[in-house]
Design an enzyme around this catalytic site. Structure first.
Site, PDB file in Angstrom:
ATOM      1  N   GLU A 177      -6.217  -7.489  -1.143  1.00  0.00           N
ATOM      2  CA  GLU A 177      -6.594  -7.327   0.266  1.00  0.00           C
ATOM      3  C   GLU A 177      -7.947  -6.640   0.332  1.00  0.00           C
ATOM      4  O   GLU A 177      -8.180  -5.639  -0.356  1.00  0.00           O
ATOM      5  CB  GLU A 177      -5.546  -6.472   1.002  1.00  0.00           C
ATOM      6  CG  GLU A 177      -5.708  -6.476   2.512  1.00  0.00           C
ATOM      7  CD  GLU A 177      -4.718  -5.540   3.201  1.00  0.00           C
ATOM      8  OE1 GLU A 177      -3.486  -5.747   3.062  1.00  0.00           O
ATOM      9  OE2 GLU A 177      -5.190  -4.603   3.882  1.00  0.00           O
ATOM     10  N   GLU A 182       0.824  -1.211   0.000  1.00  0.00           N
ATOM     11  CA  GLU A 182       0.000   0.000   0.000  1.00  0.00           C
ATOM     12  C   GLU A 182       0.859   1.262   0.000  1.00  0.00           C
ATOM     13  O   GLU A 182       1.199   1.800   1.060  1.00  0.00           O
ATOM     14  CB  GLU A 182      -0.943   0.003   1.217  1.00  0.00           C
ATOM     15  CG  GLU A 182      -2.038  -1.045   1.113  1.00  0.00           C
ATOM     16  CD  GLU A 182      -3.134  -0.912   2.170  1.00  0.00           C
ATOM     17  OE1 GLU A 182      -2.990  -0.067   3.082  1.00  0.00           O
ATOM     18  OE2 GLU A 182      -4.125  -1.650   2.090  1.00  0.00           O
TER      19      GLU A 182
END
Ligand code: IDC
Length: 466
Positions: A387, A294
């Site tokens: 995710e 991320e």
């Protein structure tokens, strides 16, 4: 009044249309648009087909529609770069909003997966024969037929035995037989904290009871992760890859950079780590490389630059492994920022093939604005959801199963693969097991599942599309 075409010409057109189903004919030299069909691959029970629409006319096309019939026992499954409506055997593909315009002399392709032995027949482009509206040329010697597919039908029953080495085809993830598939599975929690939840027993349950296709090995870099013990974490990931392989599951090697959010901070560590992993596992068919979990507070151009430097390092060891690239603002495709992430990627894509971009969502935090961003991306880019949670972005709090199901429906329709966070007994609502489960080794069945765990297990267990 327009003069009707002669019977001979109509017959010639029909022959060409039929021939188009068997081999790619070069577009008619006619000064009109034409569409040609090619079977890109064929694995016996199905095939991947592609149409190329060539605008041989002098004016730009602003939209297009390709329609044809499939014989009984043959159907179209997933498709890309077009929209599909079906009515019985009749299939109608129309342009997406981004590829309707074809300038004079230009061309556009779209594709789809067919199942069954048949091929398209009776093709029409914008209402007229796909071979073009006027004098079709007689095909010269047809190109040699492609050699018969030698890939034997898969004999095993695990996801990896059935699908083998994956690759990105169009915007889809395709198996070794060239068929677009969807993988569904679970992510571990941070391996520095919850390795005790990743054991032979827990992975047996994940593979055999949950029927997961894929496990994501979430290795943080900071927060007590890789940077504190590179050799130890590399060995741990190697070990888990072997365990996933033994169970016939795909393994996503997740370089779980999170904070700091600029992936370039960890670039040299990433080069070292991925070189070791890719060199060791290059002969396996079940490895996917997720190179930046991320990114945040960083422009897309920096993420791209990181990917452009790291991917060749991985490919030098393992040329055919699929690479997954994180996106702006915590892999939200920029939805948590200015919302322009998709267009920035389109304007400046990563300089590599066989890659997909990632999107993460947490259903109770990420409303329809995120869903719309994601839907837009799915229509334009190869996407993999590495995710997501059914709860808030903290991985905790109440579940919003209704919103989560909207995302799952979109992913099912478009065969976007997904991985849920997370397979641990952390106290948060997004960890699937109740606290104490891992110490007890009691993963089997549903007794120790939290609500999010029971919900996601049901959705991983449904039959695969392969
Ligand atoms: C969370 C963990 C938590 C940890 C925190 C910070 O559940 O134990 O303290 O990270 O490291 C993500 C991240 C993922 C987060 C998760 C839930 O990829 O690392 O895990 N999340 O907050 N993005 C959105 C949510």
């Amino acid at each position: 009044m327009r003069r009707p075409r002669s019977l001979a010409l109509s017959l010639a057109a029909a022959v060409i249309a039929a021939g188009a189903a068997l081999f790619a004919v070069s577009p008619a030299s006619a000064a009109t648009p034409s569409a040609t069909f090619t079977k890109v691959s064929d694995w016996g029970s199905g095939w991947q087909g592609q149409y190329t629409i060539t605008n041989g006319g002098t004016a730009a096309l602003t939209s297009w529609k390709v329609e044809f019939d499939l014989p009984g026992g043959t159907s179209a499954g997933s498709y890309w770069d077009a929209l599909l409506t079906t009515s019985g055997a009749h299939h109608t593909f129309t342009n997406r909003e981004y590829n309707g315009r074809i300038p004079a002399g230009g061309s556009v392709t779209f594709g789809f997966v067919g199942s069954g032995p048949g091929a398209p027949a009776g093709c029409k482009l914008n209402g007229v024969s796909c071979s073009g509206g006027v004098t079709p040329t007689t095909p010269t010697t047809p190109p040699p037929s492609p050699p018969p597919t030698t890939t034997p039908p898969p004999s095993g029953t695990t996801p990896v035995a059935k699908n083998g080495q994956l690759r990105v085809c169009g915007r889809q993830l395709c198996n070794a037989q060239g068929r677009a598939i969807q993988l569904r599975g679970m992510s571990t929690h941070g391996l520095q904290w919850y390795s005790s939840c990743v054991t032979d027993t827990s992975l047996n349950v994940l593979a055999n009871e949950w029927n997961a296709d894929v496990v994501r090995l979430s290795m943080y870099i900071q927060e007590g992760g890789y940077e504190t013990d590179p050799a130890g974490f590399t060995a741990k990931v190697n070990d888990y890859i072997e365990k996933a392989t033994a169970r016939g599951m795909y393994a996503i090697v997740d370089w779980h950079m999170l904070s700091p959010g600029d992936p370039n901070v960890n670039l040299s560590r990433a080069k070292t780590f991925f070189t070791a992993i890719a060199a060791r596992h290059k002969n396996k068919t079940n490895i996917l490389y997720e190179i930046a979990n991320e990114p945040s507070d960083v422009h897309w151009s920096s993420i791209k630059s990181y990917a452009d430097q790291l991917i060749p390092v991985i490919r030098a060891q393992d040329p055919d492994g699929v690479v997954l690239v994180g996106t702006e603002d915590w892999s939200s495709l920029g939805a948590s920022g200015d919302g322009q992430g998709v267009s920035r990627i389109l304007a400046n894509p990563v300089n590599a093939s066989n890659i997909m971009y990632t999107f993460h969502f947490y259903a109770a935090s990420h409303d329809d604005y995120y869903l719309t961003t994601f839907r837009d991306a799915v229509a334009k880019l190869p996407m993999f959801v590495t995710e997501f949670g059914t709860q808030q972005a903290t991985g905790d709090g109440p579940n919003d199963f209704t919103q989560a199901q909207k995302y799952l429906d979109l992913m099912a329709q478009n065969r976007v693969s997904w991985v849920n966070w997370n397979y641990s007994d952390d106290m948060r609502s997004g960890a699937v097991f109740t606290e104490g489960t891992c110490a007890a080794g009691a993963y089997s069945g549903t007794a120790r599942l939290k609500p999010a765990g029971a919900w996601i297990r049901d959705r991983i267990r449904t039959p695969d599309d392969f």
